[in-house]
Design a protein around this motif. Structure first.
Motif, mmCIF file in Angstrom:
data_model
loop_
_atom_site.group_PDB
_atom_site.id
_atom_site.type_symbol
_atom_site.label_atom_id
_atom_site.label_comp_id
_atom_site.label_asym_id
_atom_site.label_seq_id
_atom_site.Cartn_x
_atom_site.Cartn_y
_atom_site.Cartn_z
ATOM 1 N N ILE A 57 0.843 -1.207 0.000
ATOM 2 C CA ILE A 57 0.000 0.000 0.000
ATOM 3 C C ILE A 57 0.875 1.253 0.000
ATOM 4 N N ALA A 109 -7.983 3.478 -4.828
ATOM 5 C CA ALA A 109 -8.830 2.308 -4.567
ATOM 6 C C ALA A 109 -8.779 1.352 -5.775
ATOM 7 N N PHE A 153 -5.987 3.327 3.695
ATOM 8 C CA PHE A 153 -6.113 2.096 2.899
ATOM 9 C C PHE A 153 -5.555 0.872 3.654
ATOM 10 N N VAL A 159 -8.636 9.300 -3.702
ATOM 11 C CA VAL A 159 -9.147 8.091 -3.038
ATOM 12 C C VAL A 159 -9.648 7.083 -4.073
ATOM 13 N N LYS A 195 -8.341 -0.181 5.684
ATOM 14 C CA LYS A 195 -9.423 -0.723 4.868
ATOM 15 C C LYS A 195 -9.098 -2.106 4.305
ATOM 16 N N TYR A 196 -7.855 -2.301 3.881
ATOM 17 C CA TYR A 196 -7.514 -3.518 3.125
ATOM 18 C C TYR A 196 -6.729 -4.562 3.915
ATOM 19 N N LEU A 235 -5.429 -0.459 -5.883
ATOM 20 C CA LEU A 235 -5.221 -1.425 -4.794
ATOM 21 C C LEU A 235 -6.189 -2.596 -4.842
ATOM 22 N N SER A 236 -7.323 -2.454 -5.531
ATOM 23 C CA SER A 236 -8.275 -3.561 -5.566
ATOM 24 C C SER A 236 -7.771 -4.623 -6.528
#
Length: 475
Positions: free
Chosen positions: A387, A470, A421, A466, A424-425, A473-474
């Motif tokens: 990240i 996102a 993140f 953001v 979140k991840y 990173l997804s």
């Protein structure tokens, strides 16, 4: 010898004590006080309207027999119901109120002639299985310590659970807070503690409930204006197990009522067991006074099981189901499904089902097909290092710059996005995220997450950052 309200009631109690279960007597008759005797009418004080209704629903016959023996066939009973405005740290089920203090308590009298039919009353709390005085525990008997396999990842939590089950309320593990990620066995262990306590101490009142259901019951009690009854109900529990306590986040009223229930139970040597997907330090929007109580006992983490433990879990599952499977297939499944015990067992069940329904032999290829589906359908977790690299590249800076102490606005925002993140991840704690992103503390990470949320809703350019990150990173 002069006949007084106390002497009449004591004689009634002696009769009642010989005719009902000790736990029922302790719960429903010990807290009652004789107030006055007027002719053939005895006045008794009870802690709440709910208490009076319960007595009328379940014990009116034995009360009638006992009082008729003492005062004749025209005996009457008058309930004096304490109407409390606040509950504070009062203990309405165990506390004897000195007569000098009675004037401070409002009361409501209910005159009950015994020729009345016992009213059809329902418990105000929607807990399935409440019948008579016995409160059903809501425990799943298939969740036991025997089928909760011990490994390095869960040894502390499991052994603390066993200690609590052996001596509920009598260890320093009160409350016992079990926390960890999804599918690692928090609910299983919570049930196992309750099941073992019921086995060893059948007279104890054990209740398992989710924090979500607890909240809903509280909301209903406020709507129906019987919040005190709700509190009194929970104060008679010997072992209270609340699952997913993080659900109380942001629910101020529920937290407040739980705070008082918790205090009462703890002060009276009752056991509280909680589960959460976060450690207390990482819980957001939970009042500090409640968090401090969560830390009174032991917070035990359930971590991701290592390879050997995963193999043991699978072999134990197969043994319980009476299924044989080659070791190389078991090890293949254990090697490729690492983070979630529930998924691990689910993969084996799917493998057995595919084999039996399609009349296929369980082979390594079949195992690969099943595992691929599980891994594909599970959101893969990215690392905090990855990240930081993605965020640094996006903002065209080095990772070392991102982690530095500089307060330049664009670098601070990049650092905050990395923290956002990471939360979140990954399943990392806030403290762990802060430590890996420039040696910050958990409060800094919490502030970063809130800042990102706020800026996303107010700053169009920042919202684009953001959204872009996102997508990158997804997986």
């Amino acid at each position: 010898m002069e006949i007084t309200a106390e002497s009449v009631w004591n004689n009634c109690l002696n009769f009642i004590k010989d005719n009902i279960q000790p736990q029922a007597y302790k719960t429903w008759f010990e807290p009652i006080q004789a107030v006055k005797l007027s002719g053939n009418a005895l006045s008794i004080q009870v802690p709440s309207k709910f208490f009076y209704e319960w007595l009328e629903e379940h014990y009116v016959k034995i009360l009638k027999v006992a009082l008729t023996k003492e005062l004749g066939k025209d005996a009457k009973l008058v309930y004096v119901i304490r109407m409390e405005n606040t509950y504070g740290n009062k203990q309405p089920f165990t506390e004897k109120i000195p007569s000098a203090n009675r004037t401070a308590v409002k009361s409501q009298e209910v005159d009950v002639p015994f020729n009345n039919k016992s009213p059809e009353l329902k418990n105000p709390f929607i807990i399935p299985g409440i019948r008579n005085v016995k409160i059903e525990s809501q425990l799943n008997p298939s969740y036991t310590f025997e089928n909760f396999l011990e490994g390095d990842s869960n040894r502390l939590a499991r052994n603390a659970g066993i200690a609590v089950a052996n001596k509920p309320g009598g260890t320093s593990f009160n409350p016992l807070l079990i926390f960890g990620g999804v599918g690692l066995g928090k609910t299983h262990l919570a049930h196992a503690i309750g099941v073992d306590i019921k086995d060893k101490y059948p007279e104890k009142t054990v209740l398992y409930i989710s924090a979500e259901k607890f909240t809903q019951q509280y909301i209903d009690s406020v709507k129906k204006n019987n919040r005190n009854d709700f509190i009194h109900f929970y104060q008679i529990i010997d072992v209270l197990i609340i699952d997913d306590v993080q659900f109380l986040s942001g629910k101020t009223g529920t937290q407040d009522v739980f705070f008082h229930i918790f205090n009462h139970l703890h002060q009276n040597g009752k056991q509280v067991v909680l589960t959460s997907d976060k450690a207390p330090v990482d819980m957001q929007d939970i009042e500090q006074r409640l968090l401090s109580r969560f830390k009174w006992g032991l917070s035990a983490e359930l971590q991701t099981p290592d390879f050997e433990t995963r193999v043991s879990i699978l072999k134990n599952k197969l043994y319980r189901d009476g299924v044989e499977m080659p070791d190389d297939i078991v090890e293949y499944v254990a090697k490729h499904i690492k983070t979630n015990v529930r998924e691990l067992e689910g993969a084996i069940i799917s493998l057995i089902a595919q084999s039996s329904f399609n009349k296929k032999e369980i082979t390594l290829n079949l195992a690969k097909d099943i595992v691929d589906k599980f891994v594909k359908n599970t959101k893969r977790e990215v690392s905090i290092d990855y990240i930081q690299k993605v965020v640094s590249d996006y903002f065209q800076m080095d990772v070392s710059t991102l982690q530095s102490k500089t307060r330049k606005r664009h670098i601070v925002q990049a650092r905050q996005l990395a923290m956002f993140f990471a939360k979140k991840y990954t399943k990392a704690s806030l403290a762990s995220i802060g430590s890996q992103i420039g040696q910050r503390d958990h409060a800094t990470v919490l502030h970063a997450c809130k800042t990102v949320d706020n800026l996303s809703s107010t700053d169009k350019q920042f919202r684009k950052y953001v959204e872009d990150l996102a997508k990158k990173l997804s997986l």
